[in-house]
Design an enzyme around this catalytic site. Structure first.
Site, PDB file in Angstrom:
ATOM      1  NE  ARG A  77      -7.480  11.503   5.614  1.00  0.00           N
ATOM      2  CZ  ARG A  77      -7.977  10.845   6.665  1.00  0.00           C
ATOM      3  NH1 ARG A  77      -7.217  10.035   7.372  1.00  0.00           N
ATOM      4  NH2 ARG A  77      -9.234  11.000   7.003  1.00  0.00           N
ATOM      5  CG  HIS A  78      -3.337   9.191   1.810  1.00  0.00           C
ATOM      6  ND1 HIS A  78      -4.236   8.544   0.999  1.00  0.00           N
ATOM      7  CD2 HIS A  78      -3.531   8.679   3.053  1.00  0.00           C
ATOM      8  CE1 HIS A  78      -4.935   7.686   1.704  1.00  0.00           C
ATOM      9  NE2 HIS A  78      -4.548   7.744   2.964  1.00  0.00           N
TER      10      HIS A  78
ATOM     11  N   GLY B 183       1.108  -1.438   4.369  1.00  0.00           N
ATOM     12  CA  GLY B 183       1.525  -0.107   3.965  1.00  0.00           C
ATOM     13  C   GLY B 183       2.442   0.574   4.945  1.00  0.00           C
ATOM     14  CG  HIS B 184       2.325   3.205   9.100  1.00  0.00           C
ATOM     15  ND1 HIS B 184       3.145   2.867  10.151  1.00  0.00           N
ATOM     16  CD2 HIS B 184       2.294   4.563   9.077  1.00  0.00           C
ATOM     17  CE1 HIS B 184       3.565   3.964  10.745  1.00  0.00           C
ATOM     18  NE2 HIS B 184       3.062   5.004  10.105  1.00  0.00           N
TER      19      HIS B 184
ATOM     20  CG  HIS C 215      -8.156   4.295   1.156  1.00  0.00           C
ATOM     21  ND1 HIS C 215      -8.371   4.093   2.492  1.00  0.00           N
ATOM     22  CD2 HIS C 215      -9.343   4.701   0.658  1.00  0.00           C
ATOM     23  CE1 HIS C 215      -9.637   4.377   2.789  1.00  0.00           C
ATOM     24  NE2 HIS C 215     -10.239   4.757   1.687  1.00  0.00           N
TER      25      HIS C 215
ATOM     26  CG  ASN D  60      -1.807   1.154   1.364  1.00  0.00           C
ATOM     27  OD1 ASN D  60      -1.384   2.283   1.162  1.00  0.00           O
ATOM     28  ND2 ASN D  60      -3.055   0.928   1.716  1.00  0.00           N
TER      29      ASN D  60
ATOM     30  CB  THR E 292      -5.735   4.469   9.370  1.00  0.00           C
ATOM     31  OG1 THR E 292      -5.677   3.417   8.402  1.00  0.00           O
ATOM     32  CG2 THR E 292      -5.736   3.855  10.766  1.00  0.00           C
ATOM     33  CB  THR E 293      -9.640   1.681   7.214  1.00  0.00           C
ATOM     34  OG1 THR E 293      -9.151   2.300   6.033  1.00  0.00           O
ATOM     35  CG2 THR E 293     -11.001   1.099   6.955  1.00  0.00           C
TER      36      THR E 293
ATOM     37  CD  GLU F 286      -7.388  -0.013   1.373  1.00  0.00           C
ATOM     38  OE1 GLU F 286      -7.738   0.928   2.107  1.00  0.00           O
ATOM     39  OE2 GLU F 286      -6.405  -0.709   1.603  1.00  0.00           O
TER      40      GLU F 286
ATOM     41  NE  ARG G  21      -9.306   8.566   4.435  1.00  0.00           N
ATOM     42  CZ  ARG G  21      -9.533   7.633   5.365  1.00  0.00           C
ATOM     43  NH1 ARG G  21      -8.763   6.573   5.457  1.00  0.00           N
ATOM     44  NH2 ARG G  21     -10.516   7.768   6.213  1.00  0.00           N
TER      45      ARG G  21
ATOM     46  CG  HIS H 252      -5.846  -1.818   9.404  1.00  0.00           C
ATOM     47  ND1 HIS H 252      -5.425  -1.201  10.537  1.00  0.00           N
ATOM     48  CD2 HIS H 252      -6.393  -0.870   8.634  1.00  0.00           C
ATOM     49  CE1 HIS H 252      -5.732   0.085  10.453  1.00  0.00           C
ATOM     50  NE2 HIS H 252      -6.305   0.314   9.302  1.00  0.00           N
ATOM     51  N   GLY H 253      -2.291  -2.855  10.046  1.00  0.00           N
ATOM     52  CA  GLY H 253      -1.411  -2.917  11.221  1.00  0.00           C
ATOM     53  C   GLY H 253      -0.376  -4.020  11.178  1.00  0.00           C
TER      54      GLY H 253
ATOM     55  NE  ARG I 125       7.595  21.113   4.428  1.00  0.00           N
ATOM     56  CZ  ARG I 125       8.832  21.454   4.758  1.00  0.00           C
ATOM     57  NH1 ARG I 125       9.693  21.769   3.845  1.00  0.00           N
ATOM     58  NH2 ARG I 125       9.199  21.459   6.020  1.00  0.00           N
TER      59      ARG I 125
ATOM     60  CD  GLU J 263      -7.374  -6.033   3.118  1.00  0.00           C
ATOM     61  OE1 GLU J 263      -7.563  -5.671   1.943  1.00  0.00           O
ATOM     62  OE2 GLU J 263      -6.647  -5.424   3.924  1.00  0.00           O
TER      63      GLU J 263
ATOM     64  CG  ASP K  11      -3.036   4.675   0.973  1.00  0.00           C
ATOM     65  OD1 ASP K  11      -3.074   4.540  -0.264  1.00  0.00           O
ATOM     66  OD2 ASP K  11      -3.921   4.232   1.735  1.00  0.00           O
ATOM     67  CG  HIS K  12       0.834   6.075   5.137  1.00  0.00           C
ATOM     68  ND1 HIS K  12      -0.065   7.098   5.355  1.00  0.00           N
ATOM     69  CD2 HIS K  12       0.274   4.955   5.645  1.00  0.00           C
ATOM     70  CE1 HIS K  12      -1.130   6.617   5.990  1.00  0.00           C
ATOM     71  NE2 HIS K  12      -0.947   5.314   6.175  1.00  0.00           N
TER      72      HIS K  12
HETATM   73  N1  PXP Z   1      -5.994  -3.037   4.252  1.00  0.00           N
HETATM   74  C1  PXP Z   1      -6.941  -2.074   4.355  1.00  0.00           C
HETATM   75  C2  PXP Z   1      -8.344  -2.413   3.959  1.00  0.00           C
HETATM   76  C3  PXP Z   1      -6.617  -0.785   4.801  1.00  0.00           C
HETATM   77  O1  PXP Z   1      -7.575   0.170   4.886  1.00  0.00           O
HETATM   78  C4  PXP Z   1      -5.265  -0.488   5.122  1.00  0.00           C
HETATM   79  C5  PXP Z   1      -4.902   0.902   5.560  1.00  0.00           C
HETATM   80  O2  PXP Z   1      -5.066   1.776   4.486  1.00  0.00           O
HETATM   81  C6  PXP Z   1      -4.317  -1.521   4.984  1.00  0.00           C
HETATM   82  C7  PXP Z   1      -4.711  -2.780   4.575  1.00  0.00           C
HETATM   83  C8  PXP Z   1      -2.881  -1.287   5.281  1.00  0.00           C
HETATM   84  O3  PXP Z   1      -2.713  -1.028   6.640  1.00  0.00           O
HETATM   85  P1  PXP Z   1      -1.303  -0.593   7.197  1.00  0.00           P
HETATM   86  O4  PXP Z   1      -0.975   0.722   6.580  1.00  0.00           O
HETATM   87  O5  PXP Z   1      -1.517  -0.536   8.670  1.00  0.00           O
HETATM   88  O6  PXP Z   1      -0.317  -1.656   6.771  1.00  0.00           O
END
Ligand code: PXP
Length: 247
Positions: free
Chosen positions: A48-49, A212-213, A42, A6, A99-100, A69, A44, A190-191, A17, A150, A8-9
Site C-alpha cells: 500500500r505504500h 515515521g509518521h 515496511h 521510517n 498501521t501495525t 520491516e 506490506r 510506534h507513535g 496519486r 523493538e 513509509d508515509h
Molecule cells: N516501529 C514499527 C515496528 C512500526 O510498525 C512502525 C509503523 O510502521 C513504526 C515503528 C513507526 O511508527 P510511527 O509511524 O508511528 O512513528
C-alpha cells in the site's frame, strides 16, 4: 541513542496519486544527511505504500543501516534474503489495519518464528522482533535467537493522562532492562512524536528509536531535512537529561 527514520508515509503521499513523487528513496538520503543513523521501510503484503522497487533502491542508496520491516511470511523472507537489509524487523500484519496494531506473539509462534530467524541469520541479516513490553515475550525472543527487540510504544503514545503515561514508561523501562539482561539490543517505536520522545530518551537501556509518521507530518510544514534534524536534536537533548526516576 540512534534515530532510524521510517519513510513509509512519504510513499503514502506518492500513492495518493499513483505517480513517482515524493520518492521515499530521496527522503532516505535527506534523512541521512540530516543526522539519521538508520532508515526503515515496511514492505506490506498489499504494497500500500512501499513497493519492491523502493526496497531495492533503498538497499543501494542507504549508507547507514537499512531496516526492513515485514511480516514473517515465506514471500517476505525470500525478498529479504535477496535484498539483504542490515536488519529485518518482524511485525504482525493484518490487511485491514491502518498501521501495525500490536506486537508479535513470540510465545505462541515460537517454533515458526525461530525458523524465520534462522533463515535470516543464514543470510547474515540481524533480526529484530517487534513486541509489547512484556517479559515473557522478550524472554521468548531471546530464546529463539533474536538480536534485537523493538518495544511497542503505542500504549505510551496513546496514554490519556500523565499517570497512565508514567505507568507505560515504567513498563517500557522494566522491559528494556530485562531485555538487556538477556543480551538483546533494545529499540522502541510506534507513535513517537516531538511531544513524547524526551521521556523515552531518558530510559538508558533503549538504544534506538524508529519514527515515521510524526517526522513526515512535520516535513509537510518545515521540509524533510529540518524535520529530521529537529528530532535528532530533541533526542540528543533528552539523552543529556538524568535517567527517569522510575522504580
Ligand atoms: N516501529 C514499527 C515496528 C512500526 O510498525 C512502525 C509503523 O510502521 C513504526 C515503528 C513507526 O511508527 P510511527 O509511524 O508511528 O512513528
Amino acid at each position: 541513542m540512534e534515530l532510524s527514520v521510517n519513510v513509509d508515509h512519504v510513499a503514502t503521499v506518492r500513492e495518493a496519486r499513483g505517480g513517482t513523487q515524493p520518492d521515499p528513496v530521496f527522503a532516505a538520503m535527506v534523512a541521512e544527511l540530516a543526522g539519521a543513523t538508520g532508515v526503515v521501510c515496511h514492505l506490506r503484503e498489499d504494497r500500500r505504500h512501499i513497493n519492491d522497487r523502493d526496497v531495492r533502491l533503498l538497499r543501494e542508496v542507504v549508507k547507514t543501516r537499512l531496516n526492513l520491516e515485514m511480516a514473517p511470511t515465506e514471500e517476505m523472507v525470500a525478498i529479504a534474503r535477496e535484498v539483504l537489509p542490515d536488519i529485518v524487523t518482524l511485525v504482525p500484519e493484518r490487511r485491514q489495519e491502518r498501521t501495525t496494531e500490536g506486537g508479535l506473539n513470540v510465545v505462541h509462534q515460537r517454533h515458526y518464528l525461530q525458523t524465520v530467524v534462522e533463515m535470516l541469520h543464514e543470510a547474515d541479516i540481524r533480526v529484530s522482533l517487534f513486541v509489547e513490553p512484556v517479559l515473557e515475550q522478550i524472554e521468548a525472543a531471546a530464546d529463539i535467537g533474536a538480536d534485537i527487540v523493538e518495544l511497542h510504544t503505542g500504549h505510551y503514545a496513546n496514554a490519556t493522562s500523565p499517570e497512565a503515561a508514567r505507568q507505560e514508561l515504567q513498563r517500557l523501562h522494566n522491559a528494556a532492562e530485562f531485555a538487556r539482561t538477556m543480551r538483546l539490543r533494545v529499540a522502541a517505536g510506534h507513535g513517537l512524536t516531538y511531544d513524547n520522545i524526551v521521556p523515552i530518551c531518558r530510559i538508558q537501556a533503549i538504544e534506538d528509536v524508529s519514527i515515521g509518521h510524526a517526522i513526515v507530518a512535520r516535513a509537510v510544514y518545515v521540509g524533510f531535512e529540518r524535520a529530521v534534524r529537529q528530532m535528532v536534536e530533541l533526542i540528543r537533548y533528552g539523552r543529556l537529561l538524568p535517567p527517569l526516576a522510575l522504580s
